[in-house]
Design a protein around this motif. Structure first.
Motif, PDB file in Angstrom:
ATOM      1  N   PHE A  70      -7.319 -34.556 -21.522  1.00 16.05           N
ATOM      2  CA  PHE A  70      -6.707 -33.239 -21.683  1.00 16.05           C
ATOM      3  C   PHE A  70      -7.647 -32.199 -21.082  1.00 16.05           C
ATOM      4  CE2 PHE A  70      -5.221 -29.440 -23.942  1.00 16.05           C
ATOM      5  CZ  PHE A  70      -3.856 -29.559 -23.698  1.00 16.05           C
ATOM      6  N   CYS A  75      -3.858 -26.690 -26.924  1.00 15.82           N
ATOM      7  CA  CYS A  75      -2.522 -27.069 -26.478  1.00 15.82           C
ATOM      8  C   CYS A  75      -1.632 -25.846 -26.670  1.00 15.82           C
ATOM      9  CB  CYS A  75      -1.965 -28.221 -27.302  1.00 15.82           C
ATOM     10  SG  CYS A  75      -2.923 -29.751 -27.207  1.00 15.82           S
ATOM     11  N   HIS A  84       1.436 -30.323 -27.198  1.00 23.01           N
ATOM     12  CA  HIS A  84       0.567 -30.843 -26.136  1.00 23.01           C
ATOM     13  C   HIS A  84       0.768 -30.154 -24.795  1.00 23.01           C
ATOM     14  CE1 HIS A  84       0.592 -34.872 -28.599  1.00 23.01           C
ATOM     15  NE2 HIS A  84      -0.031 -33.879 -29.232  1.00 23.01           N
ATOM     16  N   TYR A 174       5.638 -37.807 -33.624  1.00 13.56           N
ATOM     17  CA  TYR A 174       4.365 -37.097 -33.767  1.00 13.56           C
ATOM     18  C   TYR A 174       4.192 -36.703 -35.226  1.00 13.56           C
ATOM     19  CZ  TYR A 174       5.058 -37.167 -28.804  1.00 13.56           C
ATOM     20  OH  TYR A 174       5.288 -37.607 -27.515  1.00 13.56           O
ATOM     21  N   TRP A 227       1.236 -35.313 -20.861  1.00 17.17           N
ATOM     22  CA  TRP A 227       0.850 -34.633 -22.081  1.00 17.17           C
ATOM     23  C   TRP A 227       1.997 -33.834 -22.701  1.00 17.17           C
ATOM     24  CZ3 TRP A 227      -3.012 -35.684 -25.085  1.00 17.17           C
ATOM     25  CH2 TRP A 227      -4.161 -36.280 -24.559  1.00 17.17           C
ATOM     26  N   THR A 228       2.593 -32.931 -21.937  1.00 11.94           N
ATOM     27  CA  THR A 228       3.547 -31.985 -22.500  1.00 11.94           C
ATOM     28  C   THR A 228       4.789 -32.702 -23.044  1.00 11.94           C
ATOM     29  OG1 THR A 228       2.819 -30.363 -20.863  1.00 11.94           O
ATOM     30  CG2 THR A 228       4.854 -29.877 -22.084  1.00 11.94           C
TER      31      THR A 228
END
Length: 273
Positions: A70, A75, A84, A174, A227-228
């Motif tokens: 990252f 984030c 994220h 998550y 990530w996102t």
């Protein structure tokens, strides 16, 4: 069942120091989330807070062992970006719903928290979403006490969300997590209840409780940046998180400036602060 790290009083106090750095960083970044600012501007503020405190980032470089470290200290996820999000050149506009997740390390101990703010005039639906996510956190935090199980935290969050007048999606892939010498540790802390055996909470444990809600469904996609995470249906989302320590008298929210006194009521039980 996986062993959970139990901290001493002094170790929880070090986590509180990390938590206060996180609280200051979130305060500063949320205040700077205004029309015209970029998400990269917010991340730069987080870096400045860490530097002033002599703390390290929990996020920067995270995931390097998997090939996609990252690249930021926060984030920052906007609208349909749920978690994220990578800060960069995106410029904020009025009405944006901005979730900021931030972590700090002090003497090897982590603090982790997230807030969601709305830029400029707010749509009532977005305001209700943020209020719902904040309320779900506090419902879970009040269940994070000695003798309860992790599943009691999940049940409290789910019960709160289901009791609201509007239906929200709760992210399932998550979850919250244990925290201490690492940012992510056992146990997982889901935001929905599953009837299965879970660890019993005891003094010295610390967990990050983090409801993530959307105005649509719980289904998500991960973008090509690895990530996102975005909502599959394009719905906006909100994220509210704090690091919560279990103490002998109740709970202590390590990443709230007041230690959680305003939200925990009689369950607020800090160690020497």
């Amino acid at each position: 069942m996986v062993a959970i790290e139990v901290k001493s009083v002094d170790e929880l106090r070090l986590m509180r120091r990390a938590g206060l750095v996180v609280a200051e960083g979130l305060r500063a970044m949320c205040a700077a989330a205004v029309k015209g600012a970029t998400t990269g501007d917010l991340d730069a503020i987080g870096r400045e807070v860490l530097a002033r405190a002599g703390a390290r980032s929990s996020f920067l470089g995270y995931g390097a062992e998997y090939g996609a470290p990252f690249p930021a200290v926060a984030c920052i996820s906007v609208n349909e970006e749920l978690v994220h999000g990578i800060p960069g050149e995106r410029r904020l506009v009025d009405g944006d719903v901005v979730s900021i997740d931030f972590g700090a390390i002090v003497q090897g101990w982590h603090g982790d928290a997230a807030r969601t703010v709305i830029v400029g005039p707010a749509d009532p639906l977005d305001e209700a979403l943020v209020d719902a996510t904040r309320g779900a956190f506090w419902s879970g935090a009040r269940a994070a006490v000695e003798g309860n199980r992790v599943s009691d935290v999940s049940k409290a969050i789910e019960g709160y969300v289901k009791g609201l007048p509007r239906r929200y999606g709760t992210l399932r892939e998550y979850t919250g997590h244990g925290i201490g010498t690492e940012m992510h540790m056992a146990p997982d802390v889901p935001n929905w209840y599953r009837p299965r055996p879970t660890p019993r909470l005891r003094p010295g444990m610390a967990i990050a409780i983090e409801p993530m809600l959307t105005l649509g469904t719980h289904q998500t996609l991960e973008l090509d940046d690895e990530w996102t995470v975005v909502s599959r249906d394009g719905a906006r989302g909100s994220h509210w998180e704090n690091t919560v320590a279990v103490t002998s008298g109740g709970a202590w929210v390590l990443t709230e400036p007041d230690g959680g006194a305003s939200g925990l009521g009689d369950l607020f039980a800090p160690l020497a602060d």
